[in-house]
Design a protein around this motif. Sequence first.
Motif, PDB file in Angstrom:
ATOM      1  N   PRO A  17       1.202  -1.225   0.243  1.00  0.00           N
ATOM      2  CA  PRO A  17      -0.332  -0.130  -0.408  1.00  0.00           C
ATOM      3  C   PRO A  17       0.548   1.290   0.020  1.00  0.00           C
ATOM      4  O   PRO A  17       1.700   1.239  -0.188  1.00  0.00           O
ATOM      5  N   MET A  18       0.406   2.399  -0.625  1.00  0.00           N
ATOM      6  CA  MET A  18       0.703   3.458  -1.090  1.00  0.00           C
ATOM      7  C   MET A  18       0.743   4.354   0.199  1.00  0.00           C
ATOM      8  O   MET A  18       1.326   5.824   0.848  1.00  0.00           O
ATOM      9  N   GLY A  19       0.488   4.096   1.321  1.00  0.00           N
ATOM     10  CA  GLY A  19      -0.383   4.655   2.895  1.00  0.00           C
ATOM     11  C   GLY A  19      -0.770   6.461   2.552  1.00  0.00           C
ATOM     12  O   GLY A  19      -1.045   6.653   3.696  1.00  0.00           O
ATOM     13  N   VAL A  20      -1.728   6.365   1.743  1.00  0.00           N
ATOM     14  CA  VAL A  20      -2.853   6.822   1.326  1.00  0.00           C
ATOM     15  C   VAL A  20      -3.752   6.087   0.559  1.00  0.00           C
ATOM     16  O   VAL A  20      -4.147   5.420   0.250  1.00  0.00           O
ATOM     17  N   SER A  21      -5.201   6.613   1.252  1.00  0.00           N
ATOM     18  CA  SER A  21      -6.473   6.109   0.579  1.00  0.00           C
ATOM     19  C   SER A  21      -6.943   6.965  -0.352  1.00  0.00           C
ATOM     20  O   SER A  21      -5.972   8.017  -1.163  1.00  0.00           O
ATOM     21  N   PHE A  22      -7.446   6.721  -1.715  1.00  0.00           N
ATOM     22  CA  PHE A  22      -8.120   7.253  -2.624  1.00  0.00           C
ATOM     23  C   PHE A  22      -8.498   8.445  -2.348  1.00  0.00           C
ATOM     24  O   PHE A  22      -8.529   9.394  -3.369  1.00  0.00           O
ATOM     25  N   GLU A  23      -9.679   8.278  -1.098  1.00  0.00           N
ATOM     26  CA  GLU A  23     -10.411   9.461  -0.854  1.00  0.00           C
ATOM     27  C   GLU A  23      -9.715  11.090  -0.255  1.00  0.00           C
ATOM     28  O   GLU A  23      -9.654  12.069  -0.886  1.00  0.00           O
ATOM     29  N   ALA A  24      -8.202  10.109   0.402  1.00  0.00           N
ATOM     30  CA  ALA A  24      -7.766  11.626   0.395  1.00  0.00           C
ATOM     31  C   ALA A  24      -6.320  12.286  -0.768  1.00  0.00           C
ATOM     32  O   ALA A  24      -6.166  13.144  -1.026  1.00  0.00           O
ATOM     33  N   VAL A  25      -6.254  10.997  -2.034  1.00  0.00           N
ATOM     34  CA  VAL A  25      -5.706  11.361  -2.799  1.00  0.00           C
ATOM     35  C   VAL A  25      -7.106  12.448  -4.178  1.00  0.00           C
ATOM     36  O   VAL A  25      -6.126  13.056  -4.236  1.00  0.00           O
ATOM     37  N   GLN A  26      -7.835  12.046  -3.592  1.00  0.00           N
ATOM     38  CA  GLN A  26      -8.325  12.883  -4.650  1.00  0.00           C
ATOM     39  C   GLN A  26      -8.836  14.093  -4.495  1.00  0.00           C
ATOM     40  O   GLN A  26      -9.362  14.787  -4.544  1.00  0.00           O
ATOM     41  N   SER A  27      -8.903  14.479  -2.850  1.00  0.00           N
ATOM     42  CA  SER A  27      -8.750  15.958  -2.275  1.00  0.00           C
ATOM     43  C   SER A  27      -7.566  16.668  -2.367  1.00  0.00           C
ATOM     44  O   SER A  27      -8.516  17.365  -2.588  1.00  0.00           O
ATOM     45  N   HIS A  28      -6.839  15.471  -1.932  1.00  0.00           N
ATOM     46  CA  HIS A  28      -5.571  16.879  -2.602  1.00  0.00           C
ATOM     47  C   HIS A  28      -5.335  17.159  -3.962  1.00  0.00           C
ATOM     48  O   HIS A  28      -5.146  18.462  -4.171  1.00  0.00           O
ATOM     49  N   LEU A  29      -5.412  15.803  -5.561  1.00  0.00           N
ATOM     50  CA  LEU A  29      -5.893  16.433  -6.574  1.00  0.00           C
ATOM     51  C   LEU A  29      -6.830  17.781  -6.826  1.00  0.00           C
ATOM     52  O   LEU A  29      -6.644  18.038  -7.479  1.00  0.00           O
ATOM     53  N   ASN A  30      -7.921  17.431  -6.446  1.00  0.00           N
ATOM     54  CA  ASN A  30      -8.820  18.374  -6.510  1.00  0.00           C
ATOM     55  C   ASN A  30      -8.501  19.471  -6.213  1.00  0.00           C
ATOM     56  O   ASN A  30      -9.279  20.493  -6.423  1.00  0.00           O
TER      57      ASN A  30
END
Length: 143
Positions: free
Chosen positions: A41-54
């Motif tokens: 695992p890369m250590g972050v959730s899909f939702e955290a990535v989505q929030s950061h990228l948005n």
Amino acid sequence: MLRFNVSVHARPRSLHLGPIVDNRGLRLQTLAVSPMALGEPMGVSFEAVQSHLNDLPRMYFEPDGSFVWVGEAGDLKSWQVDGIVYDRNGSLHSVEMKGQCPEQAFDMLLTAFGWPETDFIFQLADEALFIDEGEFRRFTKIR
């Protein structure tokens, strides 16, 4: 400016140096990675990535994980990165990205995926090689 077509993975626990390969005039130290070792695992959730990228300007992120990020109009060199993020069991599994962008923008993407807390390896899609971050940066700089 970096130019790439790559899959990004968390650095597996079981990893060995592979052969040194000549590619585009560079000698690259490759990594020998078992397909079974991929999937840390890369250590972050899909939702955290989505929030950061948005939160990034000029980023378009789809709920299926695909994204497009473009440089600002008027940049001396135009740039664009297309990609898709994959998750598994509540954590980011891997990211596929293609395009070109300034190194600072690339670092912003990696930060969204858990870097620098998580070490990454990079699979060069066109060359079918795994390399570490240092070799990746050296290889992808546009000459």
